[in-house]
Write a protein that holds these residues in place. Structure first.
Motif, mmCIF file in Angstrom:
data_model
loop_
_atom_site.group_PDB
_atom_site.id
_atom_site.type_symbol
_atom_site.label_atom_id
_atom_site.label_comp_id
_atom_site.label_asym_id
_atom_site.label_seq_id
_atom_site.Cartn_x
_atom_site.Cartn_y
_atom_site.Cartn_z
ATOM 1 N N VAL A 141 0.852 -1.193 0.000
ATOM 2 C CA VAL A 141 0.000 0.000 0.000
ATOM 3 C C VAL A 141 0.885 1.240 0.000
ATOM 4 C CG1 VAL A 141 -1.728 1.263 1.344
ATOM 5 C CG2 VAL A 141 -1.827 -1.225 1.203
ATOM 6 N N CYS A 142 0.482 2.239 -0.742
ATOM 7 C CA CYS A 142 1.242 3.490 -0.818
ATOM 8 C C CYS A 142 1.417 4.062 0.586
ATOM 9 C CB CYS A 142 0.517 4.480 -1.710
ATOM 10 S SG CYS A 142 1.349 6.083 -1.846
ATOM 11 N N PRO A 143 2.657 4.299 1.022
ATOM 12 C CA PRO A 143 2.900 4.749 2.392
ATOM 13 C C PRO A 143 2.745 6.258 2.606
ATOM 14 C CG PRO A 143 4.970 4.430 1.275
ATOM 15 C CD PRO A 143 3.893 4.028 0.308
ATOM 16 N N PHE A 144 2.229 6.969 1.612
ATOM 17 C CA PHE A 144 2.136 8.425 1.723
ATOM 18 C C PHE A 144 1.247 8.860 2.891
ATOM 19 C CE2 PHE A 144 -0.250 12.303 0.891
ATOM 20 C CZ PHE A 144 0.780 13.212 0.720
ATOM 21 N N THR A 145 1.731 9.818 3.657
ATOM 22 C CA THR A 145 0.937 10.477 4.697
ATOM 23 C C THR A 145 1.301 11.953 4.697
ATOM 24 O OG1 THR A 145 2.582 10.085 6.424
ATOM 25 C CG2 THR A 145 0.802 8.457 6.229
ATOM 26 N N GLU A 146 0.371 12.779 5.128
ATOM 27 C CA GLU A 146 0.675 14.194 5.319
ATOM 28 C C GLU A 146 -0.079 14.696 6.541
ATOM 29 O OE1 GLU A 146 -0.538 17.067 2.358
ATOM 30 O OE2 GLU A 146 -2.468 16.085 2.076
ATOM 31 N N SER A 147 0.542 15.630 7.244
ATOM 32 C CA SER A 147 -0.079 16.210 8.435
ATOM 33 C C SER A 147 -0.972 17.360 8.015
ATOM 34 C CB SER A 147 0.999 16.730 9.392
ATOM 35 O OG SER A 147 1.773 15.647 9.853
ATOM 36 N N VAL A 148 -2.162 17.381 8.590
ATOM 37 C CA VAL A 148 -3.096 18.483 8.339
ATOM 38 C C VAL A 148 -3.613 18.987 9.679
ATOM 39 C CG1 VAL A 148 -3.796 17.770 6.031
ATOM 40 C CG2 VAL A 148 -4.990 16.843 7.980
ATOM 41 N N ILE A 149 -4.131 20.188 9.680
ATOM 42 C CA ILE A 149 -4.617 20.799 10.920
ATOM 43 C C ILE A 149 -6.135 20.913 10.855
ATOM 44 C CG2 ILE A 149 -4.575 22.912 12.314
ATOM 45 C CD1 ILE A 149 -1.707 23.323 11.296
ATOM 46 N N CYS A 150 -6.763 20.573 11.944
ATOM 47 C CA CYS A 150 -8.220 20.657 12.057
ATOM 48 C C CYS A 150 -8.655 22.121 11.949
ATOM 49 C CB CYS A 150 -8.639 20.063 13.409
ATOM 50 S SG CYS A 150 -10.396 20.234 13.744
ATOM 51 N N GLN A 151 -9.711 22.362 11.197
ATOM 52 C CA GLN A 151 -10.195 23.737 11.042
ATOM 53 C C GLN A 151 -10.988 24.215 12.255
ATOM 54 O OE1 GLN A 151 -12.220 23.562 7.245
ATOM 55 N NE2 GLN A 151 -10.336 24.035 6.139
ATOM 56 N N GLN A 152 -11.530 23.281 13.049
ATOM 57 C CA GLN A 152 -12.279 23.641 14.252
ATOM 58 C C GLN A 152 -11.330 24.016 15.395
ATOM 59 O OE1 GLN A 152 -15.602 23.806 14.449
ATOM 60 N NE2 GLN A 152 -15.931 23.031 12.375
ATOM 61 N N ASP A 153 -10.217 23.245 15.508
ATOM 62 C CA ASP A 153 -9.276 23.459 16.603
ATOM 63 C C ASP A 153 -7.856 23.211 16.071
ATOM 64 O OD1 ASP A 153 -7.662 23.367 18.869
ATOM 65 O OD2 ASP A 153 -9.188 22.373 20.084
ATOM 66 N N PRO A 154 -7.061 24.261 15.895
ATOM 67 C CA PRO A 154 -5.715 24.121 15.329
ATOM 68 C C PRO A 154 -4.761 23.252 16.169
ATOM 69 C CG PRO A 154 -6.389 26.421 15.352
ATOM 70 C CD PRO A 154 -7.426 25.659 16.102
ATOM 71 N N HIS A 156 -5.467 20.297 17.081
ATOM 72 C CA HIS A 156 -5.707 18.918 16.647
ATOM 73 C C HIS A 156 -4.885 18.625 15.395
ATOM 74 C CE1 HIS A 156 -9.954 18.944 18.663
ATOM 75 N NE2 HIS A 156 -8.961 18.995 19.546
ATOM 76 N N LYS A 157 -3.933 17.748 15.550
ATOM 77 C CA LYS A 157 -3.090 17.337 14.417
ATOM 78 C C LYS A 157 -3.711 16.083 13.799
ATOM 79 C CE LYS A 157 0.283 20.294 15.444
ATOM 80 N NZ LYS A 157 -0.343 21.565 15.572
ATOM 81 N N LEU A 158 -3.963 16.146 12.503
ATOM 82 C CA LEU A 158 -4.584 15.033 11.786
ATOM 83 C C LEU A 158 -3.614 14.480 10.753
ATOM 84 C CD1 LEU A 158 -8.004 16.795 11.105
ATOM 85 C CD2 LEU A 158 -7.412 15.321 13.032
ATOM 86 N N THR A 159 -3.828 13.260 10.335
ATOM 87 C CA THR A 159 -2.980 12.630 9.322
ATOM 88 C C THR A 159 -3.837 12.163 8.166
ATOM 89 O OG1 THR A 159 -1.459 11.856 11.034
ATOM 90 C CG2 THR A 159 -1.303 10.792 8.893
#
Length: 195
Positions: A141-154, A156-159
């Motif tokens: 499986v493609c191992p790509f990930t990127e970190s994104v920030i929740c728009q409700q609460d900065p 919260h770190k999301l992947t």
């Protein structure tokens, strides 16, 4: 030739007159050396020919000049095409004999390649650099990930993983909600759920 008969010795010593035995002179070495010399095969050195680099012909003067089994005969880089078939992927080891332990299979290719991941599901294929011999990397499986920030609460770190929609990742934030309710209690729902 891979097969040869090589005599190592002192030709001058062998040419010295032999003592007679029962009335016969022993001149067989003289006859043998003359025959070999007529054919141009009497030399002071033993020439070696590299099967990959036939233009390079080292001469052996003494036993210490003979390359060991794992040593390069000619001193050049091997240069044989690797089994992966990728152009430019050649053996970079010192020139060596064609033996199983010195193979050129695809699994032994140490070069790096850069390719789009075969199982990448994103619109823009993710490209990776990896060892050519680890071709099975592309079957996972493609191992790509990127970190994104929740728009409700900065905080919260999301992947986001390959093929996941950015808007869906943000809209489904599973961190606990940090909002305070009108009653003064903290919301017990997930960030993405309505309080």
């Amino acid at each position: 030739a891979r097969c040869a008969m090589v005599f190592v010795g002192n030709a001058a010593c062998l040419r010295q007159p032999a003592t007679e035995k029962k009335g016969q002179k022993k001149d067989h070495w003289e006859r043998f050396l003359s025959m070999v010399e007529e054919r141009g095969c009497l030399t002071e050195t033993l020439p070696l020919i590299c099967p990959r680099h036939p233009d390079i012909r080292p001469q052996i003067f003494k036993a210490g000049d003979i390359p060991l089994t794992r040593a390069s005969i000619c001193g050049s880089r091997c240069g044989a095409q690797m089994g992966c078939g990728t152009e430019g992927h050649v053996c970079s080891r010192p020139c060596h004999p064609d033996l199983p332990q010195f193979g050129h299979t695809a699994r032994e290719c140490l070069h790096f390649v850069q390719r789009a991941h075969a199982r990448c599901q994103d619109e823009h294929k993710h490209t990776y650099e990896y060892e050519c011999r680890k071709e099975d990397f592309l079957t996972k499986v493609c191992p790509f990930t990127e970190s994104v920030i929740c728009q409700q609460d900065p905080s919260h770190k999301l992947t986001r993983h390959c093929a996941e929609s950015l808007s869906v990742v943000i809209a489904t934030c599973a961190h606990p909600c940090t909002k305070e309710l009108l009653c003064g209690h903290r919301c017990k729902r997930k960030c993405s759920e309505t309080c």
